[in-house]
Every structure is written in structure tokens, then in C-alpha cells.
Write a protein that holds these residues in place. Structure first.
Motif, short mmCIF file in Angstrom:
data_model
loop_
_atom_site.label_atom_id
_atom_site.label_comp_id
_atom_site.label_asym_id
_atom_site.label_seq_id
_atom_site.Cartn_x
_atom_site.Cartn_y
_atom_site.Cartn_z
N GLY A 38 1.98 5.44 46.45
CA GLY A 38 2.09 5.19 47.08
C GLY A 38 3.90 5.58 46.58
N ALA A 39 4.65 4.91 46.24
CA ALA A 39 5.78 5.41 45.68
C ALA A 39 6.82 4.18 46.05
CB ALA A 39 6.87 6.49 45.92
N TYR A 62 12.03 3.45 39.01
CA TYR A 62 10.86 3.93 40.06
C TYR A 62 9.19 3.39 39.66
CZ TYR A 62 9.72 8.16 37.87
OH TYR A 62 9.87 8.95 36.46
N SER A 63 8.55 3.29 40.19
CA SER A 63 7.00 3.50 40.06
C SER A 63 6.19 4.26 41.03
CB SER A 63 6.73 1.58 40.77
OG SER A 63 5.29 1.24 40.04
N LEU A 64 5.05 4.97 40.91
CA LEU A 64 4.21 5.75 41.54
C LEU A 64 2.83 5.09 41.54
CD1 LEU A 64 5.68 9.05 40.55
CD2 LEU A 64 5.94 8.26 42.44
N GLN A 65 1.57 4.87 42.65
CA GLN A 65 0.99 4.56 42.83
C GLN A 65 0.06 4.93 43.49
OE1 GLN A 65 3.07 2.60 44.68
NE2 GLN A 65 3.56 1.73 43.08
N PHE A 90 2.48 4.03 37.11
CA PHE A 90 3.06 4.32 36.58
C PHE A 90 4.16 4.86 37.19
CE2 PHE A 90 6.74 7.67 35.08
CZ PHE A 90 6.74 7.49 34.20
N THR A 91 4.63 3.42 35.59
CA THR A 91 6.86 2.69 36.63
C THR A 91 7.75 3.01 35.13
OG1 THR A 91 5.69 0.86 36.60
CG2 THR A 91 7.76 1.07 36.74
N GLN A 92 8.95 3.55 35.64
CA GLN A 92 9.21 4.21 34.95
C GLN A 92 10.84 3.36 35.39
OE1 GLN A 92 10.39 6.69 32.92
NE2 GLN A 92 11.87 6.52 31.96
N TRP A 93 11.00 2.80 34.17
CA TRP A 93 12.21 1.18 34.07
C TRP A 93 13.61 1.47 33.64
CZ3 TRP A 93 10.37 -2.90 36.00
CH2 TRP A 93 9.34 -2.68 35.73
N ASN A 94 13.06 2.61 32.58
CA ASN A 94 14.13 3.30 32.82
C ASN A 94 14.75 4.57 31.66
OD1 ASN A 94 14.79 2.94 29.62
ND2 ASN A 94 15.61 1.27 29.73
N GLN A 95 15.18 5.38 31.67
CA GLN A 95 15.61 6.13 30.95
C GLN A 95 14.32 6.27 29.53
OE1 GLN A 95 18.89 8.62 30.26
NE2 GLN A 95 19.26 9.05 32.22
N ASN A 96 14.18 5.21 28.73
CA ASN A 96 13.62 5.58 27.88
C ASN A 96 12.30 4.49 27.61
OD1 ASN A 96 15.53 6.85 26.73
ND2 ASN A 96 16.26 5.19 25.89
N SER A 152 5.55 2.98 31.55
CA SER A 152 4.61 2.04 31.34
C SER A 152 3.34 2.80 31.92
CB SER A 152 4.14 0.52 31.78
OG SER A 152 4.45 0.16 33.01
N PHE A 153 2.33 2.25 31.73
CA PHE A 153 1.37 3.18 32.32
C PHE A 153 0.15 1.85 32.41
CE2 PHE A 153 2.22 7.44 30.63
CZ PHE A 153 2.81 8.13 31.36
N GLY A 154 -0.33 1.57 33.74
CA GLY A 154 -1.12 1.12 33.80
C GLY A 154 -2.45 0.98 34.67
N ILE A 155 -3.53 0.39 34.84
CA ILE A 155 -4.66 0.04 35.85
C ILE A 155 -4.43 -1.48 36.29
CG2 ILE A 155 -6.22 -0.91 34.03
CD1 ILE A 155 -7.94 0.73 35.76
N ASN A 156 -4.13 -1.81 37.64
CA ASN A 156 -3.86 -2.84 38.38
C ASN A 156 -5.68 -3.07 39.26
OD1 ASN A 156 -1.69 -3.11 37.40
ND2 ASN A 156 -0.69 -1.50 39.06
N ILE A 157 -6.34 -4.20 39.57
CA ILE A 157 -6.68 -4.73 40.37
C ILE A 157 -6.25 -5.68 41.27
CG2 ILE A 157 -9.21 -6.75 40.40
CD1 ILE A 157 -9.50 -6.00 37.84
#
Length: 88
Positions: A24-25, A34-37, A56-62, A65-70
Motif C-alpha cells: 500500500g501507499a 508519504y507512507s509505504l506499507q 516506511f513513512t517520510q514525514w519531510n526531507q529530514n 521512520s521505519f516500523g512494524i504494525n499489528i
């Protein structure tokens, strides 16, 4: 970058799905976020799917975050509720 944000907005949510596997995106509130799952889900019964995903979520250029979700999905006819709990 605005072209990518528009592309993600058009294909927001699940953009490719197979039984038990999905990708997903999502486009987020500002133009560079943006966010990719990618994840798996397991049908438990007619009303419940249980899954987990890598995110993986890109909040701004700097900031990113990487994460794992249930992600359980509670289904009622054509609608579902899917709360997400995760660690990033």
C-alpha cells in the motif's frame, strides 16, 4: 516531488492485493510526506482478519521512520474497522 505526492494520492490505500499479502501507499497532509506499507493478513473467521505490516513513512526531507504494525480488521458486511498498533 509534487508529482509523486499526486501519484500517491491517486493510489492511496491498498494498491496491490493478493490473498494474505498486500502492498500500500498513502499520501500524507503535506506535499513531501508519504507512507509505504507491506504486510500479511490471516483470515480468522468471516468477521475478523489479523495482520501485521512493515511501514516506511517520510514525514519531510529530514524526518522518516521505519516500523512494524499489528492490524486486526473487524468486518461488518461491506465495511470494516482496522485499528493499528505499532512501534516506529
Amino acid at each position: 516531488m509534487k508529482k509523486y505526492a499526486l501519484l500517491l494520492a491517486l493510489f492511496s490505500g491498498v494498491c496491490f492485493a493478493k490473498p494474505q499479502v498486500y502492498f500500500g501507499a498513502d499520501a500524507l497532509s503535506n506535499s513531501s510526506a508519504y507512507s509505504l506499507q507491506s504486510g500479511f493478513y490471516f483470515p480468522v473467521n468471516q468477521e475478523l482478519d489479523f495482520g501485521y505490516e512493515l511501514d516506511f513513512t517520510q514525514w519531510n526531507q529530514n524526518v522518516h521512520s521505519f516500523g512494524i504494525n499489528i492490524k486486526p480488521a473487524f468486518r461488518k458486511q461491506q465495511f470494516y474497522l482496522a485499528p493499528i498498533v505499532g512501534m516506529h
